[in-house]
Design a protein around this motif. Structure first.
Motif, PDB file in Angstrom:
ATOM      1  N   ILE A  90     -36.827  60.349   3.207  1.00 31.66           N
ATOM      2  CA  ILE A  90     -37.910  60.700   2.279  1.00 31.66           C
ATOM      3  C   ILE A  90     -38.144  62.207   2.287  1.00 31.66           C
ATOM      4  O   ILE A  90     -38.318  62.841   1.237  1.00 31.66           O
ATOM      5  CB  ILE A  90     -39.195  59.935   2.648  1.00 31.66           C
ATOM      6  N   ARG A 125     -34.467  58.802  -6.280  1.00 30.41           N
ATOM      7  CA  ARG A 125     -35.327  58.834  -5.095  1.00 30.41           C
ATOM      8  C   ARG A 125     -36.401  57.756  -5.096  1.00 30.41           C
ATOM      9  O   ARG A 125     -36.757  57.245  -4.036  1.00 30.41           O
ATOM     10  CB  ARG A 125     -35.948  60.217  -4.935  1.00 30.41           C
ATOM     11  N   TRP A 126     -36.952  57.402  -6.253  1.00 29.46           N
ATOM     12  CA  TRP A 126     -38.029  56.400  -6.252  1.00 29.46           C
ATOM     13  C   TRP A 126     -37.477  55.002  -5.976  1.00 29.46           C
ATOM     14  O   TRP A 126     -38.124  54.194  -5.308  1.00 29.46           O
ATOM     15  CB  TRP A 126     -38.802  56.438  -7.572  1.00 29.46           C
ATOM     16  N   MET A 180     -35.271  63.755   0.259  1.00 21.96           N
ATOM     17  CA  MET A 180     -35.099  63.394  -1.150  1.00 21.96           C
ATOM     18  C   MET A 180     -36.173  63.973  -2.051  1.00 21.96           C
ATOM     19  O   MET A 180     -35.922  64.238  -3.231  1.00 21.96           O
ATOM     20  CB  MET A 180     -35.098  61.866  -1.300  1.00 21.96           C
ATOM     21  N   PHE A 181     -37.389  64.132  -1.530  1.00 23.62           N
ATOM     22  CA  PHE A 181     -38.505  64.506  -2.389  1.00 23.62           C
ATOM     23  C   PHE A 181     -38.851  65.987  -2.238  1.00 23.62           C
ATOM     24  O   PHE A 181     -38.890  66.512  -1.121  1.00 23.62           O
ATOM     25  CB  PHE A 181     -39.733  63.654  -2.057  1.00 23.62           C
ATOM     26  N   PRO A 185     -33.840  67.442  -5.072  1.00 25.70           N
ATOM     27  CA  PRO A 185     -34.282  66.045  -5.109  1.00 25.70           C
ATOM     28  C   PRO A 185     -33.209  65.109  -5.674  1.00 25.70           C
ATOM     29  O   PRO A 185     -32.532  65.432  -6.642  1.00 25.70           O
ATOM     30  CB  PRO A 185     -35.506  66.087  -6.024  1.00 25.70           C
ATOM     31  N   TYR A 186     -33.089  63.974  -5.062  1.00 25.47           N
ATOM     32  CA  TYR A 186     -32.112  62.964  -5.468  1.00 25.47           C
ATOM     33  C   TYR A 186     -32.658  62.184  -6.661  1.00 25.47           C
ATOM     34  O   TYR A 186     -33.824  61.769  -6.673  1.00 25.47           O
ATOM     35  CB  TYR A 186     -31.864  62.045  -4.279  1.00 25.47           C
TER      36      TYR A 186
END
Length: 478
Positions: free
Chosen positions: A133, A18-19, A136-137, A14-15
């Motif tokens: 998305i 990300r949010w 990233m998640f 995960p980046y």
């Protein structure tokens, strides 16, 4: 951050931003959704101030959705080939620039051309966000990330027409209708700068090449169908318009044969030909074309009726349509409360019945009240239409895609999304042309609106009938 993903690896570490990146993607989605909605409210004002024939009103929506439909077929693959961040930024820059061109347009032709550019660049921008998305998640947060789309899209769909009407009526800095496009400039610039800073780069190392001949064939076929449907009425339906529509059928057939030959030769086709041998999928395509054509065409004609027929201002027209938008939110929420899992295909069928009943109530209200009808009298019928729309749309894509194999789902979902946009262009062309043709034949606004509503009921009946070709339930989630 740059990641090269293989075809087998679809989830990476995960980046950490990300949010923030998610909100950048949501901003792009909002721009796209608003621009798909706002011209239905502003179209009469644009035509009055910029000039142009009635076809301008139709092309404002059809040009955008047709370009979006064609571009979406290859938009996601561009990200696989050249990097999703890179293509997102290019799409956002192009979309924002096209919005500026719309805002400063001095001729109908310039405005329509700029709308087409908006649609094309939107088709490059939007698929990249959805792909990012997924990268990233982690799986445990993926549902929460996609869950953010619901409230954002809901607020946009409810508030978009009202915002458009308010901007036109407010006439900020003397811009009038131009502000519905110029408002994209600060949003777009912020999205571009934030994307450059916060979006990670992902690219597939074994991405397939683009099927450019396939893109050309489907583009020509679509244009040969939509152009005569919009322009034919004003030109008196010359012979070439019917020749063009017949040629579009031939071109779609040529496209199908080319895709099948490409698949047999081992090259990656634009659309997986095997999908069209599946009854559920082909039935879903036709049902989607009927449903989305009626929905988008009805929206355009209703706003023309309220402004040109009832004398509503753009803001009043936006507010008059609010019951349908709120009903859509309520219907969608009701479907998500558990009805979708319990009823499956039945929920889609119930939705079309409720939507048709609402349209019938609306037609009866217009017939009884005439041109003295007010927004409050229109509200019950519109509310029912919205509830039915939400109930129908909630399970639609999942039910249709349940009829395809997992390895075909990417091509199938892309094709369904493109058909949704193509349906919007087709509905704008057909129902808009019908409405203007009735007015030219000295039908009143109320009578013309009623005929359009009953055509929408017919399209819903077709959607209901075709739904029996679909699977009973969506495929269970893993």
């Amino acid at each position: 951050m740059s990641v090269t993903a293989s075809a087998e690896v679809t989830a990476v570490q995960p980046y950490r931003h990300r949010w923030i990146a998610l909100f950048v993607i949501l901003a792009a989605e909002v721009m796209d959704l608003l621009d798909a909605l706002v011209t239905t409210i502003a179209a009469p004002t644009i035509q009055r101030e910029l000039g142009g024939s009635d076809s301008l009103v139709q092309w404002l929506g059809a040009g955008y959705t047709l370009a979006m439909a064609i571009g979406l077929i290859t938009g996601g693959r561009l990200g696989d080939l050249y990097g999703r961040k890179r293509m997102f930024v290019i799409g956002a820059i192009g979309f924002t620039t096209a919005s500026l061109l719309c805002g400063v347009a001095v001729t109908p032709e310039m405005l329509i051309g700029s709308r087409v550019l908006q649609g094309l660049f939107g088709a490059v921008m939007i698929p990249q966000g959805l792909g990012l998305i997924k990268e990233m998640f982690p799986p445990r947060e993926l549902g929460k990330a996609f869950g953010m789309f619901g409230p954002v899209m809901t607020i946009s769909s409810v508030g978009g027409p009202v915002l458009a009407g308010w901007l036109v009526d407010a006439d900020f800095f003397g811009t009038g209708w131009r502000m519905i496009f110029l408002i994209n400039l600060p949003i777009g610039l912020a999205a571009i700068l934030a994307a450059l800073r916060f979006l990670p780069e992902y690219r597939l190392s074994n991405a397939t090449r683009l099927d450019l001949p396939g893109v050309a064939l489907v583009s020509v076929a679509s244009f040969l169908l939509i152009f005569p449907l919009i322009q034919g009425r004003e030109l008196g339906w010359p012979v070439w318009t019917f020749v063009s529509m017949a040629a579009s059928i031939v071109m779609f057939a040529v496209f199908g044969r080319y895709e099948a030959r490409r698949a047999r030769s081992g090259r990656d086709p634009l659309v997986t030909p095997g999908l069209f041998r599946k009854r559920a999928f082909t039935g879903g395509l036709v049902a989607g074309l009927a449903f989305f054509s009626g929905m988008m065409g009805f929206g355009l004609v209703f706003n023309l009726y309220t402004q040109l027929g009832l004398g509503f201002t753009p803001l009043q027209a936006g507010l008059a349509g609010l019951p349908q938008a709120i009903g859509g939110v309520a219907g969608f929420a009701l479907a998500m409360s558990g009805l979708q899992e319990r009823l499956g295909r039945g929920l889609l069928q119930i939705g079309t019945i409720v939507m048709a009943a609402g349209a019938a109530v609306l037609a009866l209200t217009i017939h009884l009240a005439g041109l003295d009808v007010g927004a409050w009298q229109l509200a019950p019928g519109l509310g029912l239409v919205g509830i039915g729309m939400g109930l129908t749309m909630a399970p639609f894509f999942d039910i249709v895609l349940a009829g395809v194999e997992p390895h075909e789902s990417g091509s199938a979902s892309g094709t369904m999304t493109a058909v949704q946009q193509l349906g919007g262009a087709l509905g704008t062309a057909v129902l808009g042309t019908l409405f203007f043709n009735l007015l030219a034949g000295r039908w009143g606004f109320g009578a013309s609106m009623q005929v359009t509503v009953w055509v929408e009921v017919g399209l819903l009946a077709l959607t209901f009938a075709l739904s029996y070709l679909l699977p009973r339930r969506a495929r269970p989630s893993d």
